[in-house]
Motif scaffolding. Structure first.
Motif, short mmCIF file in Angstrom:
data_model
loop_
_atom_site.label_atom_id
_atom_site.label_comp_id
_atom_site.label_asym_id
_atom_site.label_seq_id
_atom_site.Cartn_x
_atom_site.Cartn_y
_atom_site.Cartn_z
N GLU A 173 47.30 29.14 42.48
CA GLU A 173 46.81 30.10 41.48
C GLU A 173 47.96 31.03 41.16
OE1 GLU A 173 42.63 31.54 41.59
OE2 GLU A 173 43.04 31.63 43.72
N THR A 208 45.74 36.84 40.08
CA THR A 208 44.29 36.68 40.17
C THR A 208 43.79 35.86 38.98
OG1 THR A 208 44.01 38.77 39.05
CG2 THR A 208 43.99 38.84 41.43
N LEU A 252 39.93 30.22 43.42
CA LEU A 252 38.67 30.64 42.81
C LEU A 252 38.31 29.67 41.68
CD1 LEU A 252 36.77 33.21 43.21
CD2 LEU A 252 37.54 33.79 40.92
N GLY A 289 37.47 29.41 38.56
CA GLY A 289 37.43 30.33 37.42
C GLY A 289 36.50 29.81 36.33
N ILE A 290 35.78 30.75 35.72
CA ILE A 290 34.87 30.39 34.63
C ILE A 290 35.69 30.14 33.36
CG2 ILE A 290 32.93 31.29 33.25
CD1 ILE A 290 32.17 32.69 36.08
N THR A 291 36.78 30.87 33.21
CA THR A 291 37.68 30.61 32.08
C THR A 291 38.38 29.27 32.30
OG1 THR A 291 38.09 32.98 32.28
CG2 THR A 291 39.33 31.81 30.59
N LYS A 351 34.90 35.23 45.67
CA LYS A 351 35.41 36.49 45.13
C LYS A 351 35.10 37.56 46.19
CE LYS A 351 36.00 38.18 40.48
NZ LYS A 351 37.46 38.06 40.43
N ARG A 409 28.34 31.86 41.04
CA ARG A 409 29.54 32.03 41.87
C ARG A 409 29.32 33.16 42.88
NH1 ARG A 409 35.13 32.76 38.80
NH2 ARG A 409 34.35 34.88 38.50
N GLY A 438 41.82 33.57 32.94
CA GLY A 438 40.91 34.47 33.65
C GLY A 438 40.16 35.37 32.68
N THR A 439 39.11 36.01 33.18
CA THR A 439 38.27 36.86 32.33
C THR A 439 39.06 38.00 31.68
OG1 THR A 439 36.34 36.36 33.67
CG2 THR A 439 36.25 38.40 32.42
N TYR A 459 41.78 39.67 48.04
CA TYR A 459 42.63 40.52 47.19
C TYR A 459 43.55 41.37 48.08
CZ TYR A 459 39.72 38.48 43.72
OH TYR A 459 39.12 37.53 42.95
C1 LIG Z 1 41.75 34.94 42.42
C2 LIG Z 1 41.24 34.67 41.05
N1 LIG Z 1 41.46 33.46 40.49
C3 LIG Z 1 41.02 33.15 39.26
C4 LIG Z 1 40.32 34.08 38.49
C5 LIG Z 1 39.81 33.70 37.14
O1 LIG Z 1 38.40 33.56 37.17
P1 LIG Z 1 37.53 33.81 35.88
O2 LIG Z 1 38.04 32.89 34.83
O3 LIG Z 1 36.13 33.47 36.30
O4 LIG Z 1 37.69 35.23 35.51
C6 LIG Z 1 40.10 35.36 39.02
C7 LIG Z 1 39.44 36.39 38.22
O5 LIG Z 1 38.30 36.62 38.34
C8 LIG Z 1 40.55 35.66 40.33
O6 LIG Z 1 40.32 36.87 40.87
#
Ligand SMILES: Cc1ncc(COP(=O)(O)O)c(C=O)c1O
Length: 358
Positions: A233, A236, A257, A259-261, A197, A95, A302-303, A202
């Motif tokens: 979303e 974040t 984004l 997201g990995i989660t 990212k 990413r 999210g993480t 942000y």
């Molecule tokens: C804007 C945004 N969306 C989604 C996520 C969730 O992504 P992840 O699950 O990779 O943390 C994040 C956090 O990193 C974020 O900043």
């Protein structure tokens, strides 16, 4: 690739926090950081781990003016067996390089990213808290450092990684959040850098988030910028709604984004036999489901929090209570499952957990 390591003298090391229940998020940085430089023509060079220090930047450094600044967010966990684990680090590397490509920044060599991060985390292993839900947050970052005014992609960069111990997201157990649907401000638009990212995303989110906080809401639920109809979303984090027996999350069309989660949630839910749809979801459909009583769960992913239950949504002057403000069954199940996989308390059928300690 050799990483040169300069350690902090023992007498200069910072005191480690003793009360893990008071760690919070991002307040305490550790003793060391990783840094590497890039020059066009030379590529990445001089990777090193050094005592944590301020960076010295020319006031004309391009990241300060034109915003070529990207980062990642991931965690190292002290597992139940005391080993040190990461969660899907390969995905963060991919990413970050996708963000780099979109912002005309160089690809980061896998060797630099992976070895730099692993060696830094292992050097700082005594900073990894032990109690359940705590971790060492890892922030890889790349900034443009060419000294020049005039808009063009920089030809010099710094890549650095800093780490900080973070507390459990829910020290007192889950607390459902209240979210505010913004009809005035948007986070990103089709064709923008919403899927990266990148620091600018942000910055763009702060104003609406502050306005929402002032009136008692935890986060903003962003809508699509074109029709102001479809959810995107939340704050974040990515967003999921369970309507009837369908789990729905917005598709990855470049504005949110990846997201990995989010991906972990989708994979697990499908594995459990739940129907998962990545499709546009309008506020009208959500309110219709709410009226019919079929909106049974809603959570952010999210993480930072893994999943975070949404208890209330404010939209066009009305507050809608979700699942009577109680935590949904699926939210709780996903939270427990992912937490256990991260800390080694459960089978890891998808190979997400990566052990980095010997
Ligand atoms: C804007 C945004 N969306 C989604 C996520 C969730 O992504 P992840 O699950 O990779 O943390 C994040 C956090 O990193 C974020 O900043």
């Amino acid at each position: 690739m050799e990483i040169s390591i300069t350690k902090v003298a023992p007498e200069k090391m910072k005191p480690k926090p003793t009360d893990e229940s008071k760690l919070g998020f991002g307040q305490i940085l550790t003793d060391h950081f990783f840094i590497a430089e890039y020059n066009a023509g030379k590529g990445w060079h001089d990777p090193s781990i050094e005592p944590y220090r301020p960076l010295s930047l020319d006031p004309a450094a391009m990241c300060l003016h034109y915003g070529q600044l990207i980062f990642e967010g991931m965690k190292a966990y002290r597992g139940n067996d005391s080993s040190i684990y990461l969660f899907r680090p390969e995905e963060n590397m991919k990413r970050m390089n996708a963000s780099a490509e979109r912002l005309c920044m160089p690809q980061i060599d896998k060797d630099i990213f992976w070895k730099g991060m692993k060696q830094l985390v292992l050097l700082e292993k005594d900073w990894i808290p032990q109690s359940s839900g705590t971790s060492l947050y890892i922030r890889p970052t790349m900034i443009a450092t060419e000294t020049a005014l005039g808009v063009h992609p920089s030809n010099r960069y710094l890549f650095f990684i800093i780490v900080c111990p973070v507390g459990a997201y829910y020290p007192q157990g889950f607390s459902p959040t209240k979210i505010y649907v913004s009809e005035e401000y948007v986070r990103s638009v089709r064709g923008s850098i919403g899927a990266c990212k990148a620091a600018g995303n942000y910055a763009a989110s702060l104003y609406a988030a502050e306005k929402a906080k002032e009136i008692g809401y935890t986060q903003v639920l962003w809508l699509d910028a074109i029709e102001m109809k479809f959810v995107e979303e939340v704050g974040t984090s990515n967003i999921f709604f369970m309507i009837g027996d369908e789990l729905i999350t917005p598709p990855l069309t470049g504005t949110i984004l990846p997201g990995i989660t989010r991906d972990a949630v989708i994979t697990l839910a499908k594995h459990w036999g739940i129907t998962v749809s990545e499709r546009p979801l309008s506020m009208d459909e959500i309110l219709d489901a709410h009226n019919k009583g079929t909106l049974v769960d809603c959570f952010a992913s999210g993480t930072a929090a893994i999943v975070s239950p949404v208890g209330q949504i404010y939209y066009k002057g009305t507050e809608y209570l979700i699942n009577d403000g109680k935590i949904g069954e699926l939210t709780a199940r996903l939270y427990n499952e992912i937490l256990q996989i991260q800390y080694g308390g459960k089978e890891d059928p998808f190979g997400w957990r990566v052990k980095i300690s010997e």
